[in-house]
Design a protein around this motif. Structure first.
Motif, PDB file in Angstrom:
ATOM      1  N   VAL A   1       0.866  -1.183   0.000  1.00 24.52           N
ATOM      2  CA  VAL A   1       0.000   0.000   0.000  1.00 24.52           C
ATOM      3  C   VAL A   1       0.904   1.235   0.000  1.00 24.52           C
ATOM      4  N   CYS A   2       0.579   2.209  -0.841  1.00 22.16           N
ATOM      5  CA  CYS A   2       1.384   3.421  -0.960  1.00 22.16           C
ATOM      6  C   CYS A   2       1.377   4.212   0.344  1.00 22.16           C
ATOM      7  N   ASP A   3       2.578   4.603   0.816  1.00 23.02           N
ATOM      8  CA  ASP A   3       2.713   5.398   2.033  1.00 23.02           C
ATOM      9  C   ASP A   3       2.069   6.769   1.889  1.00 23.02           C
ATOM     10  N   GLU A   4       2.042   7.264   0.653  1.00 21.97           N
ATOM     11  CA  GLU A   4       1.629   8.639   0.401  1.00 21.97           C
ATOM     12  C   GLU A   4       0.109   8.752   0.238  1.00 21.97           C
ATOM     13  N   CYS A   5      -0.451   7.939  -0.671  1.00 24.66           N
ATOM     14  CA  CYS A   5      -1.867   8.131  -1.019  1.00 24.66           C
ATOM     15  C   CYS A   5      -2.743   6.935  -0.642  1.00 24.66           C
ATOM     16  N   GLY A   6      -2.127   5.848  -0.157  1.00 25.64           N
ATOM     17  CA  GLY A   6      -2.919   4.700   0.266  1.00 25.64           C
ATOM     18  C   GLY A   6      -3.388   3.800  -0.861  1.00 25.64           C
TER      19      GLY A   6
ATOM     20  N   LEU B   1       6.040   3.466  -2.202  1.00 25.85           N
ATOM     21  CA  LEU B   1       5.185   4.438  -2.874  1.00 25.85           C
ATOM     22  C   LEU B   1       4.686   3.856  -4.189  1.00 25.85           C
ATOM     23  N   CYS B   2       3.498   4.266  -4.614  1.00 26.06           N
ATOM     24  CA  CYS B   2       3.013   3.847  -5.915  1.00 26.06           C
ATOM     25  C   CYS B   2       3.773   4.625  -6.996  1.00 26.06           C
ATOM     26  N   VAL B   3       3.619   4.221  -8.245  1.00 25.10           N
ATOM     27  CA  VAL B   3       4.381   4.837  -9.333  1.00 25.10           C
ATOM     28  C   VAL B   3       4.120   6.345  -9.367  1.00 25.10           C
ATOM     29  N   LYS B   4       2.870   6.724  -9.205  1.00 24.02           N
ATOM     30  CA  LYS B   4       2.466   8.125  -9.269  1.00 24.02           C
ATOM     31  C   LYS B   4       3.186   8.966  -8.204  1.00 24.02           C
ATOM     32  N   CYS B   5       3.168   8.482  -6.969  1.00 26.19           N
ATOM     33  CA  CYS B   5       3.767   9.237  -5.869  1.00 26.19           C
ATOM     34  C   CYS B   5       5.296   9.200  -5.926  1.00 26.19           C
ATOM     35  N   ALA B   6       5.855   8.132  -6.456  1.00 27.21           N
ATOM     36  CA  ALA B   6       7.310   8.033  -6.552  1.00 27.21           C
ATOM     37  C   ALA B   6       7.842   9.066  -7.532  1.00 27.21           C
TER      38      ALA B   6
HETATM   39 ZN   LIG Z   1       0.648   6.845  -4.038  1.00 25.83          ZN
END
Ligand SMILES: [Zn+2]
Length: 116
Positions: A89-94, A110-115
């Protein structure tokens, strides 16, 4: 995520951590040796060209060390997430981190978007 999948990722992370710890140790040692005296205690003549190469190699070793330490931190965080039950699960956006990404980067938090 299935328990068996989680276990596989955990094993991958632990193996990666062990390998990196070995590498970091090796790199730290080879970087430190460059500060040491020449064998036998003789004073070696210093040529500017040699000095440049030495400095470059030392900086290179240290830059690798920094990267590996950052990687180790990410691995520790990923192992924490497995314990917390938030692995994948992404630390940033869940959002869920795609399994394909985790297979390449098992320590991604992090997911690709947040990374990006
Ligand atoms: Zn994310």
């Amino acid at each position: 995520m299935k328990k068996s999948e989680l276990k596989a990722f955990k094993e991958k992370l632990l193996a990666l951590r062990a390998r990196l710890l070995g590498d970091v140790h090796y790199l730290a040692e080879s970087a430190m040796n460059r500060h040491g005296e020449a064998p036998g205690g003789t004073t070696m003549p210093i040529h500017m060209a040699d000095l440049g190469t030495e400095n470059y190699e030392q900086e290179f070793a240290f830059s690798l060390l920094e990267t590996e330490e950052a990687t180790l931190e990410a691995i520790e965080r990923a192992l924490e997430k497995i314990e917390e039950g938030t692995y994948g699960v992404c630390d940033e956006c869940g959002a869920k981190i795609p399994k394909g990404r985790l297979k390449v980067l098992p320590f991604a938090s992090l997911c690709v978007k947040c990374a990006e």
